[in-house]
Design a protein around this motif. Structure first.
Motif, PDB file in Angstrom:
ATOM      1  N   LEU A 215       0.831  -1.203   0.000  1.00  0.00           N
ATOM      2  CA  LEU A 215       0.000   0.000   0.000  1.00  0.00           C
ATOM      3  C   LEU A 215       0.868   1.256   0.000  1.00  0.00           C
ATOM      4  O   LEU A 215       0.527   2.263  -0.620  1.00  0.00           O
ATOM      5  N   HIS A 216       1.996   1.203   0.703  1.00  0.00           N
ATOM      6  CA  HIS A 216       2.909   2.350   0.720  1.00  0.00           C
ATOM      7  C   HIS A 216       3.401   2.680  -0.687  1.00  0.00           C
ATOM      8  O   HIS A 216       3.428   3.847  -1.093  1.00  0.00           O
ATOM      9  N   THR A 217       3.790   1.663  -1.426  1.00  0.00           N
ATOM     10  CA  THR A 217       4.290   1.899  -2.782  1.00  0.00           C
ATOM     11  C   THR A 217       3.192   2.449  -3.685  1.00  0.00           C
ATOM     12  O   THR A 217       3.430   3.377  -4.476  1.00  0.00           O
ATOM     13  N   LEU A 218       1.988   1.903  -3.598  1.00  0.00           N
ATOM     14  CA  LEU A 218       0.873   2.406  -4.400  1.00  0.00           C
ATOM     15  C   LEU A 218       0.625   3.884  -4.116  1.00  0.00           C
ATOM     16  O   LEU A 218       0.443   4.689  -5.041  1.00  0.00           O
ATOM     17  N   ALA A 219       0.629   4.255  -2.825  1.00  0.00           N
ATOM     18  CA  ALA A 219       0.383   5.657  -2.465  1.00  0.00           C
ATOM     19  C   ALA A 219       1.522   6.553  -2.941  1.00  0.00           C
ATOM     20  O   ALA A 219       1.287   7.662  -3.441  1.00  0.00           O
ATOM     21  N   LYS A 220       2.760   6.101  -2.796  1.00  0.00           N
ATOM     22  CA  LYS A 220       3.901   6.921  -3.206  1.00  0.00           C
ATOM     23  C   LYS A 220       3.897   7.163  -4.713  1.00  0.00           C
ATOM     24  O   LYS A 220       4.217   8.271  -5.173  1.00  0.00           O
ATOM     25  N   ILE A 221       3.552   6.158  -5.491  1.00  0.00           N
ATOM     26  CA  ILE A 221       3.473   6.339  -6.940  1.00  0.00           C
ATOM     27  C   ILE A 221       2.439   7.412  -7.284  1.00  0.00           C
ATOM     28  O   ILE A 221       2.693   8.307  -8.099  1.00  0.00           O
ATOM     29  N   GLN A 222       1.285   7.327  -6.641  1.00  0.00           N
ATOM     30  CA  GLN A 222       0.244   8.326  -6.901  1.00  0.00           C
ATOM     31  C   GLN A 222       0.718   9.714  -6.504  1.00  0.00           C
ATOM     32  O   GLN A 222       0.529  10.686  -7.249  1.00  0.00           O
ATOM     33  N   LEU A 223       1.320   9.834  -5.338  1.00  0.00           N
ATOM     34  CA  LEU A 223       1.767  11.135  -4.856  1.00  0.00           C
ATOM     35  C   LEU A 223       2.837  11.728  -5.762  1.00  0.00           C
ATOM     36  O   LEU A 223       2.795  12.913  -6.117  1.00  0.00           O
ATOM     37  N   MET A 224       3.813  10.922  -6.139  1.00  0.00           N
ATOM     38  CA  MET A 224       4.884  11.409  -6.998  1.00  0.00           C
ATOM     39  C   MET A 224       4.348  11.837  -8.361  1.00  0.00           C
ATOM     40  O   MET A 224       4.780  12.854  -8.920  1.00  0.00           O
ATOM     41  N   ASN A 225       3.406  11.093  -8.886  1.00  0.00           N
ATOM     42  CA  ASN A 225       2.822  11.448 -10.185  1.00  0.00           C
ATOM     43  C   ASN A 225       2.028  12.745 -10.107  1.00  0.00           C
ATOM     44  O   ASN A 225       1.837  13.426 -11.118  1.00  0.00           O
ATOM     45  N   LEU A 226       1.554  13.086  -8.916  1.00  0.00           N
ATOM     46  CA  LEU A 226       0.827  14.340  -8.726  1.00  0.00           C
ATOM     47  C   LEU A 226       1.775  15.503  -8.441  1.00  0.00           C
ATOM     48  O   LEU A 226       1.342  16.650  -8.388  1.00  0.00           O
ATOM     49  N   GLY A 227       3.052  15.204  -8.235  1.00  0.00           N
ATOM     50  CA  GLY A 227       4.023  16.247  -7.970  1.00  0.00           C
ATOM     51  C   GLY A 227       4.329  16.463  -6.501  1.00  0.00           C
ATOM     52  O   GLY A 227       5.008  17.432  -6.144  1.00  0.00           O
ATOM     53  N   VAL A 228       3.855  15.573  -5.627  1.00  0.00           N
ATOM     54  CA  VAL A 228       4.151  15.671  -4.203  1.00  0.00           C
ATOM     55  C   VAL A 228       5.468  14.952  -3.935  1.00  0.00           C
ATOM     56  O   VAL A 228       5.612  13.767  -4.250  1.00  0.00           O
ATOM     57  N   THR A 229       6.425  15.648  -3.364  1.00  0.00           N
ATOM     58  CA  THR A 229       7.733  15.046  -3.104  1.00  0.00           C
ATOM     59  C   THR A 229       8.076  14.966  -1.620  1.00  0.00           C
ATOM     60  O   THR A 229       8.980  14.221  -1.241  1.00  0.00           O
ATOM     61  N   ALA A 230       7.405  15.742  -0.783  1.00  0.00           N
ATOM     62  CA  ALA A 230       7.672  15.712   0.660  1.00  0.00           C
ATOM     63  C   ALA A 230       6.846  14.593   1.278  1.00  0.00           C
ATOM     64  O   ALA A 230       5.743  14.800   1.786  1.00  0.00           O
TER      65      ALA A 230
END
Length: 265
Positions: A215-230
């Motif tokens: 679940l962590h990886t799924l969320a991180k992929i979504q966040l990074m694709n949206l431009g969230v890096t922090a």
């Protein structure tokens, strides 16, 4: 952009409460465990109990009076008079914008507020709690990140409703069932990979039609694709740590932890 992925430092002086130590100004955030605040020895609890000592879920058939007492503890001693908005989480992608606290739980799987008198809570027992805040702490949000909600783009919907530049958002990903325990069928993998092939990295083959999912990886992929890096994370596994966390997959009749975010008093 380079991803920031830092394990948070937590204050473990109270076994029931672990505070998120992130760099957001004017925001307090914490997660609960199954330990009761008044039990100082972390081993003094009944692991055989369905609800443990600090269940915060009213919907799991635990004693209502005890659950309300547990919730009052958080409001009175940790949030200094703030009221918590609880949700009726249904594994969907509805996002509630909270302007005043409702005495009844709102049916949604994410919530946002700018009201400094309101705290937001997400209950979990394997799903991924996600807390978000603007760098200045003016806007805060909380997401219940089960796989169905993640597949339904609840992160993107929440961030759009926050109406912030994604570079101005900090995110914390909390404890959930880990990728060594979260077994799913091929249909779950397909639900993500059919959206974006990048999601295949979140799944490890276990046998011909079963996978271990992160679940962590799924969320991180979504966040990074949206431009969230922090992105900060505490990747402890709720299933594998029975002395600390509730886990629905480990035991279907069980309590709930809460991840809570609020403006500083």
């Amino acid at each position: 952009m380079q991803k920031k992925n830092t394990k948070l430092g937590l204050n473990n002086s109270n076994p029931a409460i672990e505070r998120v130590n992130w760099s957001v100004r004017n925001v307090q955030a914490f997660q609960t465990t199954r330990h009761h605040p008044n039990i100082t020895n972390k081993n003094l609890f009944d692991i055989q109990s369905s609800y443990g000592n600090f269940n915060l879920g009213l919907h799991v058939n635990d004693d209502e009076q005890q659950v309300n007492h547990n919730r009052c503890y958080i409001e009175q001693y940790l949030l200094q008079g703030k009221k918590i908005q609880w949700l009726n989480q249904v594994h969907g992608n509805d996002v509630a914008f909270i302007e005043q606290v409702s005495s009844e739980p709102l049916t949604a799987d994410a919530c946002i507020t700018e009201n400094k008198d309101i705290a937001l809570a997400i209950m979990t027992a394997d799903c991924l709690p996600i807390l978000l805040a603007s760098h200045n702490g003016e806007k805060i949000a909380a997401i219940h990140g089960g796989w169905r909600s993640l597949a339904a783009n609840i992160i993107e919907i929440t961030i759009k409703k926050m109406a912030l530049n994604t570079t101005d958002i900090q995110v914390w990903l909390g404890p959930c069932i880990g990728d060594s325990a979260f077994e799913v069928g091929s249909e779950v993998k397909a639900a993500f990979v059919n959206i974006n092939p990048q999601y295949s990295s979140a799944f490890k083959i276990k046998n011909h039609d079963k996978y271990l999912a992160s679940l962590h990886t799924l969320a991180k992929i979504q966040l990074m694709n949206l431009g969230v890096t922090a992105i900060y994370s505490l990747a402890e596994c709720s299933y594998s740590l029975p002395q600390k966390y509730y886990s629905y997959r480990r035991r279907s009749v069980t309590g709930r932890m809460a991840s809570i975010i609020a403006h500083m008093p």
